[in-house]
Design an enzyme around this catalytic site. Structure first.
Site, short mmCIF file in Angstrom:
data_model
loop_
_atom_site.label_atom_id
_atom_site.label_comp_id
_atom_site.label_asym_id
_atom_site.label_seq_id
_atom_site.Cartn_x
_atom_site.Cartn_y
_atom_site.Cartn_z
N LYS A 62 0.80 -1.22 0.00
CA LYS A 62 0.00 0.00 0.00
C LYS A 62 0.84 1.28 0.00
CE LYS A 62 -4.21 -1.97 1.91
NZ LYS A 62 -5.32 -1.78 2.87
N SER B 201 0.04 -0.52 12.55
CA SER B 201 0.52 0.75 11.97
C SER B 201 0.87 0.61 10.49
CB SER B 201 1.76 1.24 12.73
OG SER B 201 2.83 0.30 12.63
N GLY B 202 0.40 -0.45 9.83
CA GLY B 202 0.66 -0.63 8.41
C GLY B 202 -0.22 0.26 7.56
N GLY B 203 -0.33 -0.08 6.27
CA GLY B 203 -1.12 0.73 5.35
C GLY B 203 -2.57 0.83 5.78
N MET B 204 -3.18 -0.30 6.13
CA MET B 204 -4.56 -0.27 6.59
C MET B 204 -4.66 0.43 7.94
SD MET B 204 -7.60 -1.09 5.71
CE MET B 204 -9.24 -1.49 6.31
#
Length: 287
Positions: free
Chosen positions: A85, A145-148
């Site tokens: 992402k 804390s990733g893209g989502m």
């Protein structure tokens, strides 16, 4: 893109989609672990509405080449999942406000070789916060804390919520928490909040943590709202525990339906009714 014309011919099953031809629009998804959900959701609606499109789930080991292929082959739309992402940002031509604001992309639309990036995850969370009547005076404990995670966190922040971001990566976690103006913790262990949100792969079918509950029973007991973004399965260990405890739940199935409906409109120019979205999501979620 103009709204495709309907083909009035129907097959014995009542479907109205034209036969695949040289002008058929192709839309794809790119995911580390492809599923049939998007394929079933989109193709069901193409059939129902008589739209000259086909949707196919794919994966890749070379995201740069894959996005170059979207451009070169005239693929109309591309859904992007973890872990790409952020990686696709450098590969597109236009970052629309929903993607630019959170520096995360889940949808690419190809207009004659110009690739525009969107984040319909953000738009879906925004709608769910409103439709579930979540109280902005209640603090949020968000894990991931990733893209989502960025999409969900910014949607809550922009709706007026404050809270704590729990993320084991101190660089990404502290950086995102600072952008949000929220607190940061390396782990959610021992923390509680009225609204708890899982935005990690914990509980996802096929993963190493498929049977793991993203928050403890004690955290569930002290929450009023339990939100799990994982959509496969919809009934994750966390959601099952929350239902058993009588909590207000928001599921990943709701997220994926709303974000897919937004993608559908971007790809085809056709806005779906809530009834069409509900029926397509029910069909897509069948075993």
């Amino acid at each position: 893109m103009t709204k495709p014309e309907l083909d009035e011919r129907q097959d014995p099953a009542g479907r109205r989609r034209p036969e695949i031809n040289k002008n058929t629009g192709l839309c794809i998804s790119l995911a580390a672990r492809p599923s049939n959900h998007g394929t079933r959701f989109h193709n069901r609606l193409y059939d129902e509405l008589g739209l000259d499109f086909v949707y196919k789930a794919m994966t890749t080991t070379d995201i740069d080449a894959a996005i170059a292929g979207v451009r070169a082959l005239g693929i109309r739309g591309c859904s992007v999942s973890m872990p790409w992402k952020e990686a696709v940002i450098a590969l597109v031509d236009v970052m629309t406000p929903s993607a630019e604001a959170i520096q995360s992309v889940n949808t690419i639309v190809n207009d004659d070789g110009v690739l525009s990036a969107y984040n319909t995850d953000y738009l879906a969370i925004e709608q769910l916060i409103a439709s579930h009547g979540l109280d902005r005076d209640q603090r949020v404990l968000l894990r991931g804390s990733g893209g989502m995670g960025r999409a969900v966190a910014f949607a809550f922040r922009d709706a007026g919520f404050s809270g704590t971001l729990a993320a084991r990566n101190p660089v990404a976690g502290q950086g995102l928490a600072a952008e949000l103006g929220w607190d940061w913790a390396e782990s959610p262990a021992g923390l509680t909040a009225p609204i708890i949100v899982n935005v990690t792969p914990i509980g996802m079918a096929g993963g190493a943590d498929a049977a793991v509950q993203a928050f403890s029973d004690e955290q569930v007991a002290q929450a009023s709202v339990v939100f799990d973004v994982v959509a496969l399965p919809v009934e994750t260990p966390l959601i099952r525990a929350a239902r058993a405890a009588g909590k207000h739940v928001v599921t990943g199935g709701e997220v994926i339906a709303l974000q897919a409906a937004a993608q559908f409109e971007l790809y085809t120019g056709v806005r779906l009714t809530p009834e069409q979205v509900e029926a397509a999501e029910e069909f897509a979620s069948r075993p």
